[in-house]
Design an enzyme around this catalytic site. Structure first.
Site, short mmCIF file in Angstrom:
data_model
loop_
_atom_site.label_atom_id
_atom_site.label_comp_id
_atom_site.label_asym_id
_atom_site.label_seq_id
_atom_site.Cartn_x
_atom_site.Cartn_y
_atom_site.Cartn_z
N MET A 333 0.74 -1.34 -0.12
CA MET A 333 -0.02 0.04 0.14
C MET A 333 0.99 1.16 -0.03
SD MET A 333 -3.05 -0.93 -0.30
CE MET A 333 -4.28 0.44 0.23
N ASP A 352 10.33 3.29 6.09
CA ASP A 352 10.17 1.84 6.64
C ASP A 352 11.15 1.64 7.55
OD1 ASP A 352 9.33 -0.88 6.87
OD2 ASP A 352 8.40 -0.41 5.06
N VAL A 409 0.92 1.39 7.85
CA VAL A 409 1.83 0.21 8.37
C VAL A 409 0.60 -0.78 8.57
CG1 VAL A 409 3.41 1.83 9.19
CG2 VAL A 409 1.29 1.28 10.67
N GLU A 411 -2.23 -3.28 10.39
CA GLU A 411 -3.62 -3.08 10.79
C GLU A 411 -3.36 -3.44 12.38
OE1 GLU A 411 -7.10 -1.88 9.15
OE2 GLU A 411 -5.05 -0.94 9.05
N LYS A 416 0.76 1.50 14.81
CA LYS A 416 0.09 2.64 14.18
C LYS A 416 0.34 3.89 15.36
CE LYS A 416 -3.32 0.83 11.28
NZ LYS A 416 -2.79 1.33 9.90
N SER A 438 -7.94 0.44 6.94
CA SER A 438 -9.10 -0.02 6.17
C SER A 438 -10.37 -0.49 7.29
CB SER A 438 -8.81 -1.20 5.48
OG SER A 438 -8.35 -2.52 6.06
N HIS A 459 -8.30 6.21 3.15
CA HIS A 459 -8.22 4.66 2.85
C HIS A 459 -8.12 4.37 1.36
CE1 HIS A 459 -10.58 1.02 2.71
NE2 HIS A 459 -9.37 0.58 2.57
#
Length: 733
Positions: A333, A352, A409, A411, A416, A438, A459
Site C-alpha cells: 500500500m 520503513d 503500516v 492493521e 500505528k 481499512s 483509505h
C-alpha cells in the site's frame, strides 16, 4: 450561430469551427443539435459552397460526446395532456433530431470532411462518421471511440450503423460493446480515418480532399453496397452467433445496453441507412428509459464527475497546496501511494523500519515506470524525474516540512500509535496526518495523536496505481478544514474521494465484507463452492466471494476478526463464516493467494482451482441449483451488501447517496449495472426491497432484517436520493 463559426474561403470551401461557448471541451448540447440542422441547410442551399471542412475551435479536442447532464431533462411524463402514443411519438422526434441532421449532412450532395486534431468520443465521433472523409493528426495520445456502453447507453447518433458499415461488424463490436478506443494510427489501419497527417495540417488536408472529391457520397449510399460481414454473408453470421455467446458469458445479461447494441446492429445493417437510423433511435430511447441506464448515467458519469471535481469538499477554505508528503510504511500500500504521489509531482518521503524495505518500496515505482517506458507511454527522462521525487529512508527527520503524512503500516493499534507519535514530532502545526487503515476506527487511532483535529482517515484501495477511489474518514475531532485539505490531496493525485464518518470498517470495508461473508455463510450451509462462485459472477460482481476472500487474504480477515473480538469483548458473537476462517487459518494454514492456498489452490503456472479438501471443512449438501435457486442466491449476495449500506445511512456513517453509490462501484466492484448499492435499492423501490429483505430474514436470519430507516422510507414512499441528497444530487436523481 453560437456553437459553429463559419467562413467561406475563396475556393468555395466552408470552414466550420465547432466551438461551444462557456465549455472547456465541446459537447453536444440541445443548442448544438438545433444548429446542426441549420448548418446543413446552409451547406445544401448555398450554391457558393462547394464543400465543407468541420474542425474544432478548441485546442483540446474535437468533441467529447453528448452533454449527459441534459439527457432526460425534459420528461414526457410532465405533459399530462399527451396520450401515451403522442408521448412516444414526441420522444422519438426529439431523440431522432441529431440523427436526422447528420443524415442530411451525409446526403447534402456536397463533400464534407472532418479534421480531427484531438479526441472524438461518443457523439463527437458519430458526427465525424457522418462526414464523407476524416483526417487525423499524428498524435498517439489522441483517442477516438464510442464509450456509451460504459455508462449504460448505446450510441444514438448513427454509431451503431455507420461504424459496422465502415469497418465491418467484427471489427466494430469491441468499440460498440466495450467502448474500446483507438488512436489515429489504429483508426487509419481499420479505415475509420482516411489519412493521418502532422499536427496542424489536418484542415489543409481535409480541404484538399474536399476539392478533389466534388461528388463524394458515403459508401453505403452507393448502389449495390453490402456490409462485408452481415448476418447473411459467408461467415458473417458468426459475428452475431458468437457475439451473443460472448456477450452472455461476460455480462450474464445484466447490461441492457449491450443487448440493445447487438439488436440495433443486427437489424440495422439489413436495411437501408434511413431505416437503420430509425431502428437505432428506437433502441436508444427504449434503453434510455431502463432503470439500469438511468442509474448508470447518474452514478458512472454525473456523480463521478461531480465527486472528481470536489463536490464533497467543505466550502470556505483556501485550496491546500501539497508539495511534500511522507508515507509511513513501504509495503504494497505505501509503495503504491508513493508512486501515485510522485506521478502527481509531489515530493515523497517513503519510510520503513529498514533501508532495505524502504528501497524495495521505491523499487515498486521503478518497475511501473520501466514498464511505461517500454510501452512508449513515457520517455526515460520523465520516468527518471518521477522516480527522483521518492526518497526511501528510515529517518523520521525527513518528515519535516511535509504538508501531509500518510500512515500505511500494519492493521495494529500499537504499531500505528508508535509511527503516529514519531511522525508528529517532526510535523508542522498545520500539516495533516492521514491513516490508511481499512477497518480500525479513526477516533480510536487519533488518541495517539497530539493534534486529533488534524487527524483523518485516508483509505486507499489495492492496487493503488489502478484503483480510482479514496475513502476519507472523519474522526470525532477532525475539523472541516482538515477534510478540505484531504480532499485537495486526493484530487491532486487524480483519485475520486468519498467522505464518510467514523465506525468500524467505515463504509467500504464494512459493506464489502458482507459480500465475502455471505459467500462463506452459503459455504457453511453446504452449498457447493462452484455454485457460490458462479452465482457471484452472475450478480455482476467482478470477483466471486470465495475467490475475493483469497485475494484479500484469509489471514488478514482472521487478524481483523481477532482485533474486533478483542475490542468487543463479551459482545462478540461468532458467525459460521468466522468459524470457517478460523479453521482455514489456524487449523490448516491456508491464507489465500499469498501462500498459494486458501479456498483455492494456486498452481505455479498461474492457474487456480477450488481446493478439493474444502469438503473436509464443510460437507457439501447442495450440489445443483435450478434458476429459482440461482435467483435466491443472487438476491442474498446483493441484498446483504445493500442492507449494510442502509445501516450506514441510519448510523450516519455515510450521508450522501453519491458517495455511497460511487464508493460501492469503485471501492469493491458492486454490480455496476445497478448504479451502486443505493441506486439498487431505489431502483427496486424501497417498499419492494423491504418486503424481500423481510422474507430473506425469516429464512436466513437477522442479518437480512431491514432497519427502521428502510421501513420508514417504505412507509413514506421515499428514495435515498430524495431523502438524503443535496440540491445538486437531487437534480441528478
Amino acid at each position: 450561430m453560437e456553437n459553429f463559426k463559419t467562413n467561406l474561403d475563396a475556393d468555395g470551401v466552408l470552414h466550420i469551427a465547432f466551438d461551444v461557448p462557456g465549455k472547456t471541451m465541446n459537447t453536444i448540447t440541445g443548442g448544438v443539435m438545433k444548429e446542426m440542422g441549420e448548418l446543413v441547410a446552409e451547406i445544401k442551399g448555398n450554391a457558393a459552397i462547394k464543400g465543407a471542412v468541420l474542425y474544432s475551435g478548441k485546442d483540446n479536442g474535437f468533441c467529447a460526446g453528448a452533454d449527459l447532464g441534459e439527457i432526460g431533462s425534459g420528461s414526457m411524463d410532465a405533459d399530462k395532456k399527451l396520450s401515451e402514443d403522442e408521448k412516444l411519438k414526441k420522444s422519438f422526434e426529439q431523440g431522432f433530431g441529431l440523427n436526422r441532421s447528420l443524415r442530411a449532412l451525409e446526403t447534402c450532395g456536397k463533400p464534407v470532411a472532418c479534421a480531427l486534431e484531438g479526441l472524438a468520443l461518443g457523439g463527437g465521433l458519430e458526427i465525424a462518421l457522418a462526414c464523407h472523409y476524416r483526417v487525423a493528426a499524428d498524435n498517439p495520445k489522441i483517442q477516438f471511440g464510442l464509450p456509451e456502453a460504459k455508462v449504460g447507453l448505446l450510441p444514438g447518433a448513427g454509431g451503431t450503423q455507420r461504424l459496422p458499415r465502415l469497418i465491418g461488424v467484427m471489427n466494430a463490436m469491441p468499440h460498440l460493446l466495450q467502448g474500446a478506443s483507438m488512436n489515429p494510427q489504429e483508426a487509419l489501419k481499420k479505415g475509420v480515418v482516411g489519412a493521418v497527417v502532422p499536427a496542424g495540417e489536418t484542415v489543409a488536408a481535409a480541404k484538399a480532399w474536399v476539392l478533389a472529391n466534388p461528388t463524394a457520397v458515403a459508401p453505403w449510399d452507393v448502389k449495390g453496397y453490402r456490409v462485408k460481414d452481415g448476418p447473411y454473408s459467408p461467415g458473417g453470421g458468426m459475428a452475431f452467433v458468437g457475439g451473443n455467446a460472448m456477450l452472455s458469458k461476460t455480462t450474464y445479461s445484466n447490461y441492457p445496453a449491450q443487448k440493445a447494441i447487438m439488436s440495433a446492429v443486427f437489424e440495422g445493417i439489413q436495411v437501408p441507412m434511413d431505416a437503420a437510423l430509425r431502428i437505432e433511435t428506437r433502441y436508444f430511447l427504449k434503453n434510455m428509459a431502463s432503470p439500469s441506464a438511468k442509474a448508470m448515467v447518474r452514478s458512472l458519469f454525473l456523480s463521478t464527475q461531480a465527486l472528481a471535481k470536489g463536490a464533497n469538499r467543505p466550502q470556505g477554505f483556501d485550496k491546500y497546496e501539497i508539495k511534500k508528503v511522507s508515507v509511513l510504511g513501504a509495503g504494497m500500500m505505501g509503495a503504491g501511494v508513493a508512486y501515485v504521489q510522485a506521478m502527481a509531482g509531489i515530493e515523497t518521503v517513503l519510510i520503513d523500519q529498514s533501508q532495505e524495505a524502504a528501497e524495495k518500496g521505491k523499487d515498486y515505482s521503478k518497475k511501473l515506470l520501466d514498464k511505461a517506458v517500454s510501452r512508449g507511454k513515457m520517455n526515460q527522462e520523465k520516468a527518471d524525474a518521477v522516480l527522483a521525487l521518492i526518497t526511501p529512508t528510515t529517518d523520521y527527520a525527513h518528515v519535516k516540512k511535509s504538508d501531509l503524512v500518510i500512515e500505511a503500516v500494519f492493521e495494529n493499534r500499537e504499531i500505528k500509535a508508535d509511527v503516529t507519535q514519531k511522525a508528529e514530532a517532526m510535523m508542522g502545526p498545520n500539516a495533516v496526518f492521514g491513516s490508511n487503515t481499512s477497518t480500525l476506527p479513526i477516533t480510536g487511532l487519533a488518541t495517539a495523536s497530539k493534534r486529533p483535529k488534524n487527524f483523518i482517515g485516508v483509505h486507499f484501495f489495492s492496487p493503488v496505481d489502478k484503483m480510482g477511489l479514496v475513502e476519507i474518514i472523519m474522526g470525532k475531532k477532525t475539523t472541516q478544514e482538515t477534510l478540505a485539505k484531504a480532499v485537495d490531496y486526493v484530487l491532486k493525485i487524480k483519485k475520486t474521494p468519498i467522505v464518510v464518518n467514523d465506525s468500524r470498517g467505515f463504509y467500504t470495508s464494512r459493506c464489502f465484507g458482507t459480500y465475502v461473508q455471505e459467500g462463506q455463510e452459503m459455504l457453511a450451509e453446504g452449498i457447493k463452492p462452484a455454485i457460490i462462485e458462479n452465482v457471484g459472477r452472475m450478480t455482476g460482481m467482478p470477483v466471486p466471494p470465495l475467490s475475493m476472500a483469497d485475494e484479500v487474504a484469509l489471514d488478514l480477515a482472521y487478524k481483523v476478526g481477532q482485533q474486533t473480538k478483542k475490542d468487543l469483548g463479551n459482545k462478540w458473537v461468532a458467525t459460521p463464516s468466522q468459524l470457517i476462517i478460523e479453521e482455514m487459518v489456524e487449523g490448516l494454514g491456508r491464507f489465500g493467494r499469498k501462500n498459494k492456498k486458501g479456498f483455492y489452490d494456486y498452481k505455479e503456472d498461474g492457474t487456480k482451482a477450488i481446493w478439493p479438501g474444502l469438503t473436509s471443512v464443510v460437507a457439501t449438501k447442495v450440489h445443483e441449483a435450478d434458476p429459482a435457486m440461482v435467483k435466491e442466491y443472487k438476491n442474498r449476495l446483493l441484498y446483504r451488501q445493500a442492507l449494510e449500506t442502509a445501516r450506514c445511512f441510519e448510523e450516519g456513517v455515510i450521508t450522501d447517496p453519491r458517495d455511497a453509490d460511487i464508493g460501492s462501484i469503485l471501492g469493491w466492484g458492486f454490480a455496476p449495472y445497478t448504479g451502486g448499492t443505493v441506486s439498487f435499492m431505489d431502483g427496486i423501490g424501497i417498499a419492494n426491497f423491504v418486503a424481500e429483505a423481510e422474507r430473506l430474514a425469516k429464512k436466513y436470519g437477522p442479518r437480512f432484517k431491514p432497519n427502521k430507516l428502510l421501513k420508514d422510507m417504505a412507509k413514506n414512499g421515499e428514495t435515498f436520493y430524495g431523502r438524503f441528497s443535496g440540491e445538486a444530487a437531487k437534480k441528478a436523481a
